[in-house]
Motif scaffolding. Sequence first.
Motif, PDB file in Angstrom:
ATOM      1  N   UNK A 137      15.497  17.692  14.670  1.00 39.23           N
ATOM      2  CA  UNK A 137      16.107  16.986  15.789  1.00 39.23           C
ATOM      3  C   UNK A 137      15.125  16.941  16.955  1.00 39.23           C
ATOM      4  N   UNK A 138      14.824  15.725  17.434  1.00 42.71           N
ATOM      5  CA  UNK A 138      13.900  15.562  18.546  1.00 42.71           C
ATOM      6  C   UNK A 138      14.524  14.746  19.661  1.00 42.71           C
ATOM      7  N   UNK A 139      13.683  14.176  20.508  1.00 41.45           N
ATOM      8  CA  UNK A 139      14.160  13.374  21.623  1.00 41.45           C
ATOM      9  C   UNK A 139      14.651  14.240  22.769  1.00 41.45           C
ATOM     10  N   UNK A 140      15.011  13.586  23.862  1.00 37.52           N
ATOM     11  CA  UNK A 140      15.412  14.308  25.053  1.00 37.52           C
ATOM     12  C   UNK A 140      16.611  15.208  24.866  1.00 37.52           C
ATOM     13  N   UNK A 141      17.589  14.794  24.057  1.00 39.44           N
ATOM     14  CA  UNK A 141      18.803  15.591  23.875  1.00 39.44           C
ATOM     15  C   UNK A 141      18.505  16.887  23.125  1.00 39.44           C
ATOM     16  N   UNK A 142      17.419  16.917  22.341  1.00 31.01           N
ATOM     17  CA  UNK A 142      17.057  18.150  21.632  1.00 31.01           C
ATOM     18  C   UNK A 142      16.709  19.278  22.600  1.00 31.01           C
ATOM     19  N   UNK A 143      16.412  18.916  23.854  1.00 34.48           N
ATOM     20  CA  UNK A 143      16.106  19.942  24.849  1.00 34.48           C
ATOM     21  C   UNK A 143      17.333  20.786  25.179  1.00 34.48           C
ATOM     22  N   UNK A 144      18.505  20.373  24.712  1.00 40.39           N
ATOM     23  CA  UNK A 144      19.709  21.189  24.880  1.00 40.39           C
ATOM     24  C   UNK A 144      19.619  22.480  24.085  1.00 40.39           C
ATOM     25  N   UNK A 145      18.708  22.535  23.105  1.00 39.32           N
ATOM     26  CA  UNK A 145      18.488  23.760  22.343  1.00 39.32           C
ATOM     27  C   UNK A 145      19.697  24.202  21.547  1.00 39.32           C
ATOM     28  N   UNK A 146      20.039  25.490  21.680  1.00 31.89           N
ATOM     29  CA  UNK A 146      21.121  26.053  20.879  1.00 31.89           C
ATOM     30  C   UNK A 146      22.471  25.401  21.169  1.00 31.89           C
ATOM     31  N   UNK A 147      22.624  24.820  22.370  1.00 32.65           N
ATOM     32  CA  UNK A 147      23.889  24.160  22.694  1.00 32.65           C
ATOM     33  C   UNK A 147      24.149  22.989  21.762  1.00 32.65           C
ATOM     34  N   UNK A 148      23.087  22.434  21.170  1.00 32.54           N
ATOM     35  CA  UNK A 148      23.227  21.358  20.184  1.00 32.54           C
ATOM     36  C   UNK A 148      23.016  21.880  18.769  1.00 32.54           C
ATOM     37  N   UNK A 149      21.917  22.601  18.553  1.00 31.72           N
ATOM     38  CA  UNK A 149      21.517  22.961  17.191  1.00 31.72           C
ATOM     39  C   UNK A 149      22.531  23.888  16.515  1.00 31.72           C
ATOM     40  N   UNK A 150      23.022  24.891  17.231  1.00 37.51           N
ATOM     41  CA  UNK A 150      23.930  25.865  16.606  1.00 37.51           C
ATOM     42  C   UNK A 150      25.239  25.219  16.165  1.00 37.51           C
ATOM     43  N   UNK A 151      25.960  24.492  17.037  1.00 38.91           N
ATOM     44  CA  UNK A 151      27.212  23.872  16.552  1.00 38.91           C
ATOM     45  C   UNK A 151      26.970  22.775  15.527  1.00 38.91           C
ATOM     46  N   UNK A 152      25.815  22.086  15.613  1.00 38.87           N
ATOM     47  CA  UNK A 152      25.525  21.049  14.624  1.00 38.87           C
ATOM     48  C   UNK A 152      25.329  21.675  13.247  1.00 38.87           C
ATOM     49  N   UNK A 153      24.633  22.801  13.174  1.00 38.05           N
ATOM     50  CA  UNK A 153      24.484  23.503  11.895  1.00 38.05           C
ATOM     51  C   UNK A 153      25.854  23.869  11.321  1.00 38.05           C
ATOM     52  N   UNK A 154      26.711  24.395  12.196  1.00 43.28           N
ATOM     53  CA  UNK A 154      28.032  24.843  11.734  1.00 43.28           C
ATOM     54  C   UNK A 154      28.882  23.676  11.234  1.00 43.28           C
ATOM     55  N   UNK A 155      28.902  22.587  11.985  1.00 46.94           N
ATOM     56  CA  UNK A 155      29.742  21.450  11.616  1.00 46.94           C
ATOM     57  C   UNK A 155      29.196  20.735  10.376  1.00 46.94           C
ATOM     58  N   UNK A 156      27.867  20.675  10.247  1.00 48.81           N
ATOM     59  CA  UNK A 156      27.286  20.049   9.058  1.00 48.81           C
ATOM     60  C   UNK A 156      27.632  20.862   7.820  1.00 48.81           C
ATOM     61  N   UNK A 157      27.508  22.182   7.902  1.00 53.25           N
ATOM     62  CA  UNK A 157      27.863  23.039   6.762  1.00 53.25           C
ATOM     63  C   UNK A 157      29.332  22.861   6.402  1.00 53.25           C
ATOM     64  N   UNK A 158      30.196  22.750   7.402  1.00 54.88           N
ATOM     65  CA  UNK A 158      31.620  22.549   7.153  1.00 54.88           C
ATOM     66  C   UNK A 158      31.883  21.209   6.474  1.00 54.88           C
ATOM     67  N   UNK A 159      31.182  20.171   6.911  1.00 53.55           N
ATOM     68  CA  UNK A 159      31.376  18.834   6.349  1.00 53.55           C
ATOM     69  C   UNK A 159      30.924  18.761   4.895  1.00 53.55           C
ATOM     70  N   UNK A 160      29.850  19.479   4.563  1.00 51.17           N
ATOM     71  CA  UNK A 160      29.303  19.380   3.205  1.00 51.17           C
ATOM     72  C   UNK A 160      30.136  20.171   2.205  1.00 51.17           C
ATOM     73  N   UNK A 161      30.664  21.286   2.642  1.00 52.54           N
ATOM     74  CA  UNK A 161      31.591  22.026   1.801  1.00 52.54           C
ATOM     75  C   UNK A 161      30.973  22.598   0.543  1.00 52.54           C
ATOM     76  N   UNK A 162      30.894  21.794  -0.525  1.00 52.43           N
ATOM     77  CA  UNK A 162      30.534  22.334  -1.834  1.00 52.43           C
ATOM     78  C   UNK A 162      29.045  22.598  -2.010  1.00 52.43           C
ATOM     79  N   UNK A 163      28.201  22.097  -1.113  1.00 51.06           N
ATOM     80  CA  UNK A 163      26.769  22.309  -1.286  1.00 51.06           C
ATOM     81  C   UNK A 163      26.163  22.905  -0.023  1.00 51.06           C
ATOM     82  N   UNK A 164      25.023  23.547  -0.181  1.00 48.54           N
ATOM     83  CA  UNK A 164      24.336  24.163   0.952  1.00 48.54           C
ATOM     84  C   UNK A 164      23.767  23.079   1.861  1.00 48.54           C
ATOM     85  N   UNK A 165      23.917  23.266   3.155  1.00 54.69           N
ATOM     86  CA  UNK A 165      23.380  22.310   4.119  1.00 54.69           C
ATOM     87  C   UNK A 165      21.867  22.475   4.250  1.00 54.69           C
ATOM     88  N   UNK A 166      21.154  21.396   4.539  1.00 59.72           N
ATOM     89  CA  UNK A 166      19.722  21.532   4.797  1.00 59.72           C
ATOM     90  C   UNK A 166      19.491  22.276   6.105  1.00 59.72           C
TER      91      UNK A 166
END
Length: 290
Positions: free
Chosen positions: A235-264
């Motif tokens: 994740x790049x661009x200006x919004x990536x400067x939010x750091x953990x405020x973006x990356x941590x919940x995005x990891x969690x929600x992506x893993x939840x959405x994928x369900x049966x497989x491991x998230x990248x």
Amino acid sequence: MDCVAAVDVGGTTMKGGLVAADGTLLRVERRPTPRAEGPERVVAAISQFVADLARPGEGERPVAVGLAVPGLVTPTHAIFAAAFGWRDVPAAAFADVDLPVALGHDVRSAGEAELACGDGGGDVLFLPIGTGIAGAMVLSGSPYGGANGWAGQIGHIPVRPDGLACGCGQRGCLAAYASGGAVAARVGVPGAAEVVRLVAEGDAEAVRVWAEAVEALALALATYTLVADPAAIVVGGGVSQAGDALIVPLRERLAHRLGFRKAPEVRASSLGPLAGLIGAGLLAWRSLDR
């Protein structure tokens, strides 16, 4: 020393500078993008920026120009950009200088910079989030442009059928919910950095909009993951400067959405908001090798 003049055009800010052959930034300057004044004014502002950068300076001799712009782009024309409303703008209109000019897509250029100078490689999706959203697809270590060079328009994947209107003419696009411009407009503040600050302070409206943005990103990235199976999402661009405020919940929600497989793996770009500028410079250098 020889160098190239480079400009990365964003919906809010243009980043320009001089770039050495190895991608080192010798100079960086920022100017506002006059988007509200219409496409002709934006093109004129880019042309003036290029002209100023391309003047030889003490110890610096620009030998080419690299331009990274959003939307649908070919090596000769900027076909369309929803952010600006321009259509079929020739490369020469962006750069009235007596130097070779290389035109490329902003996100794909940023992705190639990550591949060359950052931590890209293998099968990776590079996803800059700024005023808009697009993606640079790296497959087996090489950038992938698709049949017409327009692959990666992830910002226009519909995540909410019949949802918010998008500048592209569709409704419910990812960019209408998760781009920096969208979250700022929905909260009513000048930029995404203000949204992040308000989220940290517990502002209810900012928290709601930010959560919707993260969920929309997770939905779009789950779809991409199931189709392309990337090893990582950078994740790049200006919004990536939010750091953990973006990356941590995005990891969690992506893993939840994928369900049966491991998230990248999901990580922030090592080059940050300057990836597109470095990519524009590398584009100019490659044009001299043809």
